[in-house]
Design an enzyme around this catalytic site. Structure first.
Site, PDB file in Angstrom:
ATOM      1  N   SER A 234       0.765  -1.136   0.067  1.00  0.00           N
ATOM      2  CA  SER A 234      -0.093   0.011  -0.008  1.00  0.00           C
ATOM      3  C   SER A 234       0.822   1.292  -0.168  1.00  0.00           C
ATOM      4  O   SER A 234       1.760   1.383  -0.871  1.00  0.00           O
ATOM      5  CB  SER A 234      -0.942  -0.194   1.214  1.00  0.00           C
ATOM      6  OG  SER A 234      -2.167   0.706   1.052  1.00  0.00           O
TER       7      SER A 234
ATOM      8  N   HIS B 262      -7.299  -6.269   0.154  1.00  0.00           N
ATOM      9  CA  HIS B 262      -6.571  -5.192   0.067  1.00  0.00           C
ATOM     10  C   HIS B 262      -5.251  -5.669   1.171  1.00  0.00           C
ATOM     11  O   HIS B 262      -4.151  -5.385   0.876  1.00  0.00           O
ATOM     12  CB  HIS B 262      -6.863  -3.928   0.527  1.00  0.00           C
ATOM     13  CG  HIS B 262      -5.798  -2.803   0.564  1.00  0.00           C
ATOM     14  ND1 HIS B 262      -4.879  -2.438  -0.635  1.00  0.00           N
ATOM     15  CD2 HIS B 262      -5.368  -1.890   1.362  1.00  0.00           C
ATOM     16  CE1 HIS B 262      -3.863  -1.791  -0.310  1.00  0.00           C
ATOM     17  NE2 HIS B 262      -4.218  -1.150   0.957  1.00  0.00           N
TER      18      HIS B 262
ATOM     19  N   ASP C  73      -1.509  14.112  13.423  1.00  0.00           N
ATOM     20  CA  ASP C  73      -1.435  15.604  12.867  1.00  0.00           C
ATOM     21  C   ASP C  73      -0.976  15.576  11.528  1.00  0.00           C
ATOM     22  O   ASP C  73      -1.506  16.372  10.497  1.00  0.00           O
ATOM     23  CB  ASP C  73      -1.085  16.534  13.622  1.00  0.00           C
ATOM     24  CG  ASP C  73      -1.856  16.649  15.043  1.00  0.00           C
ATOM     25  OD1 ASP C  73      -3.156  16.479  14.953  1.00  0.00           O
ATOM     26  OD2 ASP C  73      -1.470  17.160  16.146  1.00  0.00           O
TER      27      ASP C  73
END
Length: 257
Positions: A84, A231, A172
């Protein structure tokens, strides 16, 4: 320098495994241990994940530079397996610093931009009240309340430091840089070594119309699918995934070298 764990005989063929978004090297420890009888395996934590440095940016050229620096530190080129986001980082490494990569396996991702978003998962993790978490199941229960499916709840909480009551993810930065994570950089050139694009048969991440772009960048690309896998193909079909890695990287042939 990226954090890493190594397994196996230092004299065996070298394989680096690069995890996906919200993961870490520890997610790959079982497969790494099984491959360790044939290879010298390195599982790494990408920046902003696991125990690796937390930064304000998270682009593929930066991740590739991190990987290249680590490979150079470890003594030179090796096979690279990336899943990925880690597959995109590995492809960027191969295209920008090909001297660091022998063969490569790209697991269920293509060198293209994707339109879906991973931001809801960041929102869910940020919403977990860590003050009320004394065991992993406490965090999983809070994620369940937000509709996160069981497999992902278990996966996400592997990146939770229960003792310190914090995520080992820079949520963040990952949130701010999500557009970069879902895209793929415009890169010139080709990587001429063999590359296996290994996908889950139940996944739609690598579509037939991605093949021209893949072949343009990786002319020796080969394609294979794991039946019954989505996946997260290495979790859905771990033994079949391991067999594909051993076969493509010729670890049976190289083990005695």
């Amino acid at each position: 320098m990226l954090s890493y764990t190594e397994y196996g005989d230092p004299g065996a063929p070298r394989v680096m495994i690069v995890h996906g978004l919200y993961g870490s090297g520890r997610n790959w420890s079982v497969i790494a241990k099984r491959l360790a009888s044939r290879a010298h395996v390195f599982t790494i934590d990408l920046r902003n994940h696991g125990l690796s440095p937390k930064t304000e940016t998270h682009s593929y050229p930066e991740m590739a530079a991190d990987l290249g620096a680590l490979i150079e530190h470890l003594g030179g080129p090796m096979h690279v397996v990336g899943h990925s986001m880690g597959g995109k980082a590995a492809m960027t490494l191969a295209l920008t610093q090909p001297e660091h990569v022998d063969r490569m396996i790209v697991a269920d991702i293509a060198p293209v931009s994707y339109s879906h978003s991973q931001l809801p998962f960041i929102k869910a993790m940020k919403a977990v009240d860590l003050a009320r978490v004394s065991r992993r199941s406490d965090a999983e229960a809070q994620l369940a309340e937000q509709g996160v499916e069981p497999a992902l709840r278990s996966f996400f909480t592997q990146s939770l430091d229960i003792k310190e009551k914090k995520w080992n993810l820079n949520l963040d930065t990952l949130e701010a840089e999500m557009d970069k994570i879902m895209s793929f950089p415009a890169l010139d050139g080709q990587f001429g070594n063999p590359v296996l694009f290994l996908t889950g048969a139940l996944s739609d991440y690598v579509a037939p119309d991605h093949r021209p772009q893949i072949k343009a960048l990786f002319p020796q690309a080969r394609f294979a699918k794991l039946t019954g896998a989505g996946h997260w193909l290495h979790a859905d079909k771990p033994r079949a995934f391991e067999e594909a890695v051993v076969a493509f990287l010729a670890l049976n042939n190289e083990a005695g070298k």
